[in-house]
Scaffold this active site. Sequence first.
Site, mmCIF file in Angstrom:
data_model
loop_
_atom_site.group_PDB
_atom_site.id
_atom_site.type_symbol
_atom_site.label_atom_id
_atom_site.label_comp_id
_atom_site.label_asym_id
_atom_site.label_seq_id
_atom_site.Cartn_x
_atom_site.Cartn_y
_atom_site.Cartn_z
ATOM 1 N N ARG A 133 56.156 29.119 52.846
ATOM 2 C CA ARG A 133 55.045 30.018 52.469
ATOM 3 C C ARG A 133 54.586 30.807 53.691
ATOM 4 O O ARG A 133 54.271 31.995 53.611
ATOM 5 C CB ARG A 133 53.887 29.201 51.860
ATOM 6 C CG ARG A 133 54.261 28.560 50.526
ATOM 7 C CD ARG A 133 53.055 27.973 49.818
ATOM 8 N NE ARG A 133 52.493 26.797 50.450
ATOM 9 C CZ ARG A 133 52.877 25.535 50.237
ATOM 10 N NH1 ARG A 133 53.845 25.282 49.377
ATOM 11 N NH2 ARG A 133 52.284 24.523 50.861
ATOM 12 N N GLU A 148 35.297 41.038 42.627
ATOM 13 C CA GLU A 148 36.422 41.260 41.709
ATOM 14 C C GLU A 148 36.142 40.695 40.321
ATOM 15 O O GLU A 148 36.408 39.517 40.050
ATOM 16 C CB GLU A 148 37.701 40.617 42.272
ATOM 17 C CG GLU A 148 38.905 40.833 41.357
ATOM 18 C CD GLU A 148 40.218 40.233 41.878
ATOM 19 O OE1 GLU A 148 40.218 39.568 42.924
ATOM 20 O OE2 GLU A 148 41.238 40.435 41.221
ATOM 21 N N LYS A 170 36.494 45.493 43.292
ATOM 22 C CA LYS A 170 37.918 45.364 42.951
ATOM 23 C C LYS A 170 38.026 45.144 41.440
ATOM 24 O O LYS A 170 38.043 44.007 40.969
ATOM 25 C CB LYS A 170 38.528 44.195 43.728
ATOM 26 C CG LYS A 170 39.971 43.887 43.344
ATOM 27 C CD LYS A 170 40.671 43.050 44.398
ATOM 28 C CE LYS A 170 42.038 42.602 43.924
ATOM 29 N NZ LYS A 170 42.886 42.094 44.994
HETATM 30 P P1 13P Z 1 47.296 41.557 41.180
HETATM 31 O O1 13P Z 1 47.346 42.927 41.799
HETATM 32 O O2 13P Z 1 48.634 40.882 41.093
HETATM 33 O O3 13P Z 1 46.528 41.550 39.889
HETATM 34 O O4 13P Z 1 46.493 40.650 42.176
HETATM 35 C C1 13P Z 1 45.343 41.105 42.775
HETATM 36 C C2 13P Z 1 44.464 39.978 43.078
HETATM 37 O O5 13P Z 1 43.948 39.882 44.170
HETATM 38 C C3 13P Z 1 44.175 38.971 42.018
HETATM 39 O O6 13P Z 1 43.028 38.268 42.354
#
Ligand code: 13P
Length: 354
Positions: A45, A176, A218
């Site tokens: 990882r 987000e 986000k």
């Molecule tokens: P994705 O762009 O794959 O949706 O991932 C963004 C992300 O930070 C999810 O929490």
Amino acid sequence: MNSDLRATARELVSPGKGILAADETVPTLTKRFDALGISSTPSSRRDYRELLITAPGAAEFLSGVIMYDETIRQQSADGTPLVRVCRSAGILPGIKVDLGAKPLAGSPAEKVTEGLDGLRERLKEYREMGAAFAKWRAVITVSDVFPTNACIAANAHALARYAALCQEQDIVPIVEPEVLMDGKHTIERCEEVTGRVLQAVFAALFEQGVSLEAMVLKPNMVVAGAASPQETSVEEVATTTLHCLRQHVPPAVPGIAFLSGGQHDVLATRHLNAINRADGPKPWALTFSYGRALQDAALTTWRGKPENVSAAKQQLYHRVRCNSLAAQGSYTQAEEEKVHAEALAGVAGGWDDD
Ligand code: 13P
């Protein structure tokens, strides 16, 4: 509040730059690795994250990288802390601080994101390690009956308390609230739900005294559900997304960095480009904070093999460059075709419980 925090928020969304989300939890990254026969260990990882962060040229288009707890504590193969590798490249290190989405009591098919207990102390530690910003993801499921008001309120409240704690600890919060693409819903239903969620989130941020100038939003783009028979054009996604954001996101927010949410990588770039090209006022920077849509081609190219590292880095470079152009509304098909199409094939699978 520290004026540096506002400057950091603006730096994250500066022209032509976006954020690489590379903060998959160990179970999620292991699932991605398993699908390609890559063994998932702390060092594999680490190798993968180091590959992404050190892709030559990519730093020109990346303002920040979001890491997971394991990664922020790791060192590169030559012993340099990965946080320092980012800082030396001019990339701000960020950290996912939520502890995942858990079933919501009273409506267990929905989720509420946990992780507020002890968050102040964890933020202090991350700040000392060099983190400049953090991320907390709430997930909202759409169906005929979901989301419930209880789900929206619980997630909005948690996002706002997280954001207030981040600012208290001199860390820029990325807020987000993700309305999931899963389901058969129409784009109109996605707009309605995304609007309700954003309205609740900004009301909660105001209530908790969060400075909108020192955060980044986000959100999801407004799209039809992945299983919806509805066909939508790139322009329709762009205009509907912008309409929804204009209705619900105050102009004090310096920038909006979209998640990709399971969209095909090239489509996510085309959508971002169309959003930036669309008519009408755009009081915020509009850029990317993609996970899968930046990483898919790099991961499928790498496959855990040292001889593929350089080709995988080129794939990441290509995608961040295309998305940088899209963040300025100047992405074209010709730019996309600079890399062989088959190398851009995606990897199946979602973010699960992250
Ligand atoms: P994705 O762009 O794959 O949706 O991932 C963004 C992300 O930070 C999810 O929490």
